[in-house]
Design a protein around this motif. Sequence first.
Motif, PDB file in Angstrom:
ATOM      1  N   ILE A 202      -2.013  22.890  74.835  1.00  0.00           N
ATOM      2  CA  ILE A 202      -2.444  23.865  73.956  1.00  0.00           C
ATOM      3  C   ILE A 202      -2.736  22.886  72.769  1.00  0.00           C
ATOM      4  O   ILE A 202      -2.044  21.849  72.507  1.00  0.00           O
ATOM      5  N   LYS A 203      -3.819  23.367  72.031  1.00  0.00           N
ATOM      6  CA  LYS A 203      -4.325  22.625  70.747  1.00  0.00           C
ATOM      7  C   LYS A 203      -3.219  22.977  69.666  1.00  0.00           C
ATOM      8  O   LYS A 203      -2.921  24.139  69.677  1.00  0.00           O
ATOM      9  N   ASN A 204      -3.317  21.874  68.816  1.00  0.00           N
ATOM     10  CA  ASN A 204      -2.377  22.462  67.533  1.00  0.00           C
ATOM     11  C   ASN A 204      -2.732  23.628  67.134  1.00  0.00           C
ATOM     12  O   ASN A 204      -3.999  23.797  66.692  1.00  0.00           O
ATOM     13  N   LEU A 205      -1.999  24.662  66.727  1.00  0.00           N
ATOM     14  CA  LEU A 205      -2.160  25.858  66.159  1.00  0.00           C
ATOM     15  C   LEU A 205      -1.339  26.288  64.878  1.00  0.00           C
ATOM     16  O   LEU A 205      -0.021  26.419  65.222  1.00  0.00           O
TER      17      LEU A 205
ATOM     18  N   TYR B 283       7.321  23.811  70.332  1.00  0.00           N
ATOM     19  CA  TYR B 283       6.847  23.175  71.425  1.00  0.00           C
ATOM     20  C   TYR B 283       6.643  24.045  72.640  1.00  0.00           C
ATOM     21  O   TYR B 283       7.682  24.714  73.046  1.00  0.00           O
ATOM     22  N   GLN B 284       5.701  24.030  73.317  1.00  0.00           N
ATOM     23  CA  GLN B 284       5.408  24.709  74.615  1.00  0.00           C
ATOM     24  C   GLN B 284       5.501  23.561  75.575  1.00  0.00           C
ATOM     25  O   GLN B 284       4.479  23.141  75.876  1.00  0.00           O
TER      26      GLN B 284
ATOM     27  N   ASP C 150       8.554  23.659  63.788  1.00  0.00           N
ATOM     28  CA  ASP C 150       7.631  23.068  64.836  1.00  0.00           C
ATOM     29  C   ASP C 150       8.215  23.801  66.332  1.00  0.00           C
ATOM     30  O   ASP C 150       9.198  24.043  66.482  1.00  0.00           O
TER      31      ASP C 150
ATOM     32  N   TYR D  24       3.595  32.687  74.383  1.00  0.00           N
ATOM     33  CA  TYR D  24       3.951  31.250  74.391  1.00  0.00           C
ATOM     34  C   TYR D  24       5.506  31.278  74.791  1.00  0.00           C
ATOM     35  O   TYR D  24       6.184  31.862  73.914  1.00  0.00           O
TER      36      TYR D  24
ATOM     37  N   ILE E   7       3.917  25.415  63.418  1.00  0.00           N
ATOM     38  CA  ILE E   7       2.900  24.965  63.960  1.00  0.00           C
ATOM     39  C   ILE E   7       3.462  24.917  65.264  1.00  0.00           C
ATOM     40  O   ILE E   7       4.429  24.709  65.831  1.00  0.00           O
ATOM     41  N   LEU E   8       2.202  25.267  66.393  1.00  0.00           N
ATOM     42  CA  LEU E   8       2.906  25.346  67.864  1.00  0.00           C
ATOM     43  C   LEU E   8       1.570  24.300  68.156  1.00  0.00           C
ATOM     44  O   LEU E   8       0.600  24.167  68.207  1.00  0.00           O
ATOM     45  N   TYR E   9       2.352  23.462  69.295  1.00  0.00           N
ATOM     46  CA  TYR E   9       1.750  22.284  69.938  1.00  0.00           C
ATOM     47  C   TYR E   9       2.368  22.186  71.276  1.00  0.00           C
ATOM     48  O   TYR E   9       3.510  22.670  71.552  1.00  0.00           O
ATOM     49  N   GLY E  10       1.787  21.496  72.260  1.00  0.00           N
ATOM     50  CA  GLY E  10       2.435  21.109  73.495  1.00  0.00           C
ATOM     51  C   GLY E  10       1.100  20.246  74.339  1.00  0.00           C
ATOM     52  O   GLY E  10       0.006  20.553  73.951  1.00  0.00           O
TER      53      GLY E  10
END
Length: 214
Positions: A34-37, A92-93, A90, A70, A28-31
């Motif tokens: 950015i919305k959770n992807l 994190y950006q 996980d 990203y 999962i990508l989040y930050g």
Amino acid sequence: MLSLSAKIRKELGKKVKALRKKGILPAILYGPKIKNLPLEIDLKEFEKVYKEARESSLISLSVKGKKEKYLVLIHGVAKDPLTGKLIHVDFYQPRLEEEVEVTIPIIFEGESRAVKDLGGTLVKNISELEVKALPQKLPHEIRVNIEKLKTFEDNILIKDLKLPEGVKILRAPEEILAFVAPLEKVEEELVKPIEEKVEEVEKVKEKKEKEETE
């Protein structure tokens, strides 16, 4: 900078088990920007990058179907408690203009005369350090040369470390990173826990005998 490619993941919940069987790692990508992807990445490709980057280096993450690349940190990995295999990651950006706190591994290098000539044992008090810096300034690792350890009186303190500009260590500067101990001292420390346990058993035995006689 290390790079990694990913795809948007459609399988969610229990369905991700099928992905893992195919050698695909759910992520999962989040930050803050950015919305959770939900993502999926090739497990072997990720393992190669993770071995180098760990959780302290920025990675360029490209997602299929997205023009933007990203800049992310590996913020956490989950492993199967039985097999030890990676099962989730996980990304994190961070905001590049804001400092982040991460844990950096310490690499000890060089040769100590106290070890080579005096037969001592290198004692590493700390193996990793928490630091604070802008994401793009985070060091991949902290290298410590042990050549200054020439006698049993010498030691290396946190304040002795040379770090890139803008990187702050979140521990007391007077803490000891490493020193060399005489062999007999090391043996004493190894025996001590055993002696303490024997003493505890004897005390319990004495207490029990006293209670029985009262």
